[in-house]
Design a protein around this motif. Sequence first.
Motif, PDB file in Angstrom:
ATOM      1  N   GLU A 124     -16.096   6.519  -2.726  1.00  0.00           N
ATOM      2  CA  GLU A 124     -15.870   7.968  -2.800  1.00  0.00           C
ATOM      3  C   GLU A 124     -14.511   8.287  -3.414  1.00  0.00           C
ATOM      4  O   GLU A 124     -14.405   9.150  -4.288  1.00  0.00           O
ATOM      5  N   LEU A 125     -13.480   7.599  -2.933  1.00  0.00           N
ATOM      6  CA  LEU A 125     -12.128   7.841  -3.436  1.00  0.00           C
ATOM      7  C   LEU A 125     -12.039   7.527  -4.928  1.00  0.00           C
ATOM      8  O   LEU A 125     -11.477   8.310  -5.693  1.00  0.00           O
ATOM      9  N   CYS A 126     -12.603   6.410  -5.344  1.00  0.00           N
ATOM     10  CA  CYS A 126     -12.574   6.049  -6.764  1.00  0.00           C
ATOM     11  C   CYS A 126     -13.304   7.084  -7.607  1.00  0.00           C
ATOM     12  O   CYS A 126     -12.860   7.419  -8.708  1.00  0.00           O
ATOM     13  N   ASP A 127     -14.406   7.617  -7.108  1.00  0.00           N
ATOM     14  CA  ASP A 127     -15.140   8.650  -7.842  1.00  0.00           C
ATOM     15  C   ASP A 127     -14.336   9.942  -7.932  1.00  0.00           C
ATOM     16  O   ASP A 127     -14.276  10.568  -8.989  1.00  0.00           O
ATOM     17  N   THR A 169      -9.164  13.323   3.288  1.00  0.00           N
ATOM     18  CA  THR A 169      -8.770  14.724   3.319  1.00  0.00           C
ATOM     19  C   THR A 169      -8.247  15.112   1.936  1.00  0.00           C
ATOM     20  O   THR A 169      -7.984  14.256   1.086  1.00  0.00           O
ATOM     21  N   GLU A 170      -8.094  16.389   1.727  1.00  0.00           N
ATOM     22  CA  GLU A 170      -7.591  16.879   0.442  1.00  0.00           C
ATOM     23  C   GLU A 170      -6.187  16.349   0.176  1.00  0.00           C
ATOM     24  O   GLU A 170      -5.845  16.013  -0.959  1.00  0.00           O
ATOM     25  N   THR A 171      -5.383  16.248   1.218  1.00  0.00           N
ATOM     26  CA  THR A 171      -4.016  15.749   1.084  1.00  0.00           C
ATOM     27  C   THR A 171      -4.019  14.302   0.608  1.00  0.00           C
ATOM     28  O   THR A 171      -3.234  13.936  -0.273  1.00  0.00           O
ATOM     29  N   GLN A 185      -6.391  12.796  -1.065  1.00  0.00           N
ATOM     30  CA  GLN A 185      -6.877  12.780  -2.448  1.00  0.00           C
ATOM     31  C   GLN A 185      -5.768  13.166  -3.424  1.00  0.00           C
ATOM     32  O   GLN A 185      -5.594  12.528  -4.462  1.00  0.00           O
ATOM     33  N   LEU A 186      -5.002  14.197  -3.078  1.00  0.00           N
ATOM     34  CA  LEU A 186      -3.900  14.633  -3.943  1.00  0.00           C
ATOM     35  C   LEU A 186      -2.813  13.565  -4.038  1.00  0.00           C
ATOM     36  O   LEU A 186      -2.246  13.336  -5.111  1.00  0.00           O
ATOM     37  N   GLU A 187      -2.520  12.912  -2.924  1.00  0.00           N
ATOM     38  CA  GLU A 187      -1.482  11.883  -2.910  1.00  0.00           C
ATOM     39  C   GLU A 187      -1.899  10.666  -3.740  1.00  0.00           C
ATOM     40  O   GLU A 187      -1.097  10.108  -4.489  1.00  0.00           O
ATOM     41  N   VAL A 188      -3.157  10.259  -3.624  1.00  0.00           N
ATOM     42  CA  VAL A 188      -3.655   9.134  -4.419  1.00  0.00           C
ATOM     43  C   VAL A 188      -3.644   9.504  -5.900  1.00  0.00           C
ATOM     44  O   VAL A 188      -3.250   8.697  -6.751  1.00  0.00           O
ATOM     45  N   ASP A 189      -4.048  10.727  -6.211  1.00  0.00           N
ATOM     46  CA  ASP A 189      -4.046  11.189  -7.597  1.00  0.00           C
ATOM     47  C   ASP A 189      -2.635  11.162  -8.174  1.00  0.00           C
ATOM     48  O   ASP A 189      -2.412  10.685  -9.287  1.00  0.00           O
ATOM     49  N   ARG A 190      -1.661  11.651  -7.416  1.00  0.00           N
ATOM     50  CA  ARG A 190      -0.263  11.653  -7.861  1.00  0.00           C
ATOM     51  C   ARG A 190       0.257  10.220  -8.027  1.00  0.00           C
ATOM     52  O   ARG A 190       0.916   9.889  -9.009  1.00  0.00           O
ATOM     53  N   ALA A 191      -0.068   9.356  -7.064  1.00  0.00           N
ATOM     54  CA  ALA A 191       0.395   7.966  -7.125  1.00  0.00           C
ATOM     55  C   ALA A 191      -0.192   7.241  -8.335  1.00  0.00           C
ATOM     56  O   ALA A 191       0.497   6.463  -8.999  1.00  0.00           O
ATOM     57  N   LEU A 192      -1.464   7.499  -8.636  1.00  0.00           N
ATOM     58  CA  LEU A 192      -2.082   6.872  -9.804  1.00  0.00           C
ATOM     59  C   LEU A 192      -1.450   7.382 -11.101  1.00  0.00           C
ATOM     60  O   LEU A 192      -1.279   6.618 -12.045  1.00  0.00           O
ATOM     61  N   GLU A 193      -1.111   8.653 -11.141  1.00  0.00           N
ATOM     62  CA  GLU A 193      -0.485   9.212 -12.342  1.00  0.00           C
ATOM     63  C   GLU A 193       0.904   8.594 -12.550  1.00  0.00           C
ATOM     64  O   GLU A 193       1.298   8.322 -13.672  1.00  0.00           O
ATOM     65  N   PRO A 234       0.831  -1.214   0.000  1.00  0.00           N
ATOM     66  CA  PRO A 234       0.000   0.000   0.000  1.00  0.00           C
ATOM     67  C   PRO A 234       0.860   1.257   0.000  1.00  0.00           C
ATOM     68  O   PRO A 234       1.839   1.360   0.740  1.00  0.00           O
ATOM     69  N   LEU A 235       0.506   2.215  -0.861  1.00  0.00           N
ATOM     70  CA  LEU A 235       1.240   3.476  -0.948  1.00  0.00           C
ATOM     71  C   LEU A 235       0.618   4.554  -0.077  1.00  0.00           C
ATOM     72  O   LEU A 235       1.300   5.479   0.349  1.00  0.00           O
ATOM     73  N   VAL A 236      -0.688   4.460   0.152  1.00  0.00           N
ATOM     74  CA  VAL A 236      -1.414   5.489   0.889  1.00  0.00           C
ATOM     75  C   VAL A 236      -2.282   4.797   1.935  1.00  0.00           C
ATOM     76  O   VAL A 236      -2.845   3.733   1.665  1.00  0.00           O
ATOM     77  N   THR A 237      -2.391   5.413   3.113  1.00  0.00           N
ATOM     78  CA  THR A 237      -3.270   4.898   4.157  1.00  0.00           C
ATOM     79  C   THR A 237      -4.321   5.946   4.484  1.00  0.00           C
ATOM     80  O   THR A 237      -3.992   7.091   4.777  1.00  0.00           O
ATOM     81  N   VAL A 238      -5.581   5.533   4.431  1.00  0.00           N
ATOM     82  CA  VAL A 238      -6.698   6.393   4.812  1.00  0.00           C
ATOM     83  C   VAL A 238      -7.107   5.974   6.217  1.00  0.00           C
ATOM     84  O   VAL A 238      -7.470   4.813   6.438  1.00  0.00           O
ATOM     85  N   ALA A 239      -7.047   6.912   7.172  1.00  0.00           N
ATOM     86  CA  ALA A 239      -7.336   6.579   8.564  1.00  0.00           C
ATOM     87  C   ALA A 239      -8.554   7.344   9.064  1.00  0.00           C
ATOM     88  O   ALA A 239      -9.439   7.675   8.284  1.00  0.00           O
TER      89      ALA A 239
END
Length: 100
Positions: A65-68, A30-32, A34-42, A20-25
Motif C-alpha cells: 500500500e505504501l509503495c503504491d 496515516t496521512e502524516t 504518507q507525507l513523511e515518507v514522500d518527503r523522505a523519498l524526495e 529507518p527514517l519512518v516507523t509505521v505502527a
Amino acid sequence: MSLSTEQKKHYRTIGHKLNPLVTVAGKGLTETIQLEVDRALEDHELIKVKFAVGDRDVKKQLIRELCDIVEAELVQEIGHIALIYRRALKPNPKLSNLLR
C-alpha cells in the motif's frame, strides 16, 4: 518503473548502512506517515521504513500500500524493515543516499 536485478543489488548494498527514517505502527498508514515518507523519498531517494505491526500478512499489505501511495519501488524486505526507492525530480547531492 521496474528495477533490474543489478540495480536492486546496488541499492541493497547502499541501504545496508542506512537506519529507518519512518516507523509505521499500530495506526497504520496515516496521512502524516504518507507525507513523511514522500518527503523522505524526495530528499534521500532510498530509505528504510520500519513496520512495527505483529501480523506478517498485514505488514506485507502495508508495504504494498505504501509503495503504491508514494509511487515507490520496493527494493528489499527483511523482517520488519522495508527498503524503498523512488527517483527524485531534483536530487540534492548533500541529502541523496545515492549521490553521497
